[in-house]
Design a protein around this motif. Sequence first.
Motif, short mmCIF file in Angstrom:
data_model
loop_
_atom_site.label_atom_id
_atom_site.label_comp_id
_atom_site.label_asym_id
_atom_site.label_seq_id
_atom_site.Cartn_x
_atom_site.Cartn_y
_atom_site.Cartn_z
N ARG A 24 0.80 -1.22 0.00
CA ARG A 24 0.00 0.00 0.00
C ARG A 24 0.84 1.27 0.00
NH1 ARG A 24 -1.52 -1.49 5.99
NH2 ARG A 24 -0.89 0.37 7.17
N ASP A 27 1.06 2.88 -3.72
CA ASP A 27 -0.04 3.42 -4.53
C ASP A 27 -1.02 4.17 -3.64
OD1 ASP A 27 -2.01 1.59 -3.41
OD2 ASP A 27 -1.15 0.03 -4.67
N GLN A 29 -4.39 3.51 -3.65
CA GLN A 29 -5.64 2.77 -3.54
C GLN A 29 -6.03 2.62 -2.07
OE1 GLN A 29 -5.27 -0.95 -5.65
NE2 GLN A 29 -4.39 0.04 -7.46
N GLU A 30 -7.33 2.42 -1.82
CA GLU A 30 -7.80 2.24 -0.45
C GLU A 30 -7.11 1.04 0.18
OE1 GLU A 30 -12.06 2.16 -0.40
OE2 GLU A 30 -12.24 4.12 -1.35
N SER A 33 -9.81 -3.99 1.85
CA SER A 33 -10.59 -4.64 0.82
C SER A 33 -12.06 -4.67 1.25
CB SER A 33 -10.09 -6.06 0.58
OG SER A 33 -10.23 -6.84 1.78
N GLY A 191 -6.63 9.42 -2.07
CA GLY A 191 -7.32 8.25 -2.59
C GLY A 191 -7.22 7.03 -1.69
N PHE A 192 -6.19 6.93 -0.85
CA PHE A 192 -6.08 5.74 0.00
C PHE A 192 -7.15 5.74 1.10
CE2 PHE A 192 -2.74 8.77 1.34
CZ PHE A 192 -3.16 9.07 2.62
N GLU A 195 -11.29 6.73 -2.64
CA GLU A 195 -10.96 6.70 -4.07
C GLU A 195 -11.91 7.64 -4.83
OE1 GLU A 195 -10.92 2.62 -5.25
OE2 GLU A 195 -9.01 2.22 -4.25
#
Length: 488
Positions: A24, A27, A29-30, A33, A191-192, A195
């Motif tokens: 993580r 990037d 991204q969240e 999951s 965004g993490f 998003e």
Amino acid sequence: MASKMLKFVTVPQNMPEKRGVETRRQDFQEIYSRFEPKHAAEQAARCSQCGVPFCQVHCPLQNNIPDWLMLTAEGRLEEAYEVSSATNNMPEICGRICPQDRLCEGNCVIEKGFESVTIGSVEKYITDTAWEKGWVKVPKPRRELEQSVGIIGAGPAGMAAAEQLRKKGYQVHIYDRYDRGGGLMIYGIPGFKLEKEVVERRTKLLQDAGIIYHFNCDIGRDVTMDELRERHDAVLIATGVYKARDIKLPGVGLGNIVPALDYLVASNRKGLGDEVPAYDDGSLNAAGKNVVVIGGGDTAMDCVRTAIRQGATSVKCLYRRDKANMPGSQREVHHAEEEGVEFVWLSAPEAFIGDDTVTGVRAIRMHLGVPDATGRQTPQPIEGSSETHPADLVIKALGFDPEDLPALFGEPGLEVTRWGTVKVNHRTMMSKLDGVFAAGDIVRGASLVVWAVRDGRDVAESIHRYVQAKAGAETEKSAGGKSLAMAS
């Protein structure tokens, strides 16, 4: 119900799977999951269904949390979504970014002995499923009204108010200085945590409902307040607060000392595919730099975690109080520590070191003294404890204040408080200008998205009452004039 619920004694708390730290860090991204359906139902079943649900009491929106947890546990997800969205215009966003550890989950009655129900993650799961299944419908009014409302600001308060007013049939126009809807949700929050597709689909939903956006529109420059008041039956100010608080210290004017919002907006714009010269030339890019962030709120947490992902050599966060007294989410602090951020607690900057650009931050150690008027212990410097932290980039995350709206809008009649927030009648949410309302951070000061949504919903009701009362008075006056004419 008893067979499905009250599982907190036998089922431990279990968050959705969290991506590994090394993955993580690479990037935006969240980091969590999605729940698997079985696990979501299992975690929802931990709810104790208590008679006085403190989770609901401590939610600014008073979401019916026990009800949609029970429906999720029973596999009735579409009904769970209907209950969740009945009180919240953005459940998929609040499920991601609300500080649940300070609100609903932090007040869960089972929290002390058995750990709280994972309310935020279940809320996210419900609404993401609803989007995928097509249960999220475009808001359509039963009948169209001729009256229109102009909203200044496309952030959460403005968007929530717009949706509520559109459902009632009003013609709604949103004016925003930026080129996208969402306000700080699109440009301020990384965004993490949220998003951007999540915000963009909500913006599009409102467009599909017939709400008209006017982007790149500055009130006072492109359109005046007088013109807005003439154009619409009511106007809502929902601008949020964007003016960065500053710090007066030696060396504060050195290069590479930047406000948090400038830094976050550059990063988010880059992620959205925009051309960002200040990012490309390294001015607002932490790659290969020693980064020092000053502040202890959620914005500071966003900055330190963003710097990690940009490839900073080191990231330190200086905060003048200790960990227990910081205003940011403890969950966010934990994530940041996992990702390699170094927190320097009880440390306050004294000066910025460097010639043309910053090379270091001289900070002094603090201790917590007697409580002040708010009940918080006052930080006191420890003489002779100064130390210098290397820094190629310093980010000031000291909070936000309102801009000078009367000057910005060219409307001296708009009355503000001594803090610069718009002064309103808190019963009606209307300002001193007839038909001009205000809601969200521009009234309450920098706060949470969930509070902005609550304010947007409340002000929509006030605007509706005002416009209908005004229309009724005009109809009555017109009817009275006709009666007099017929009598003569």
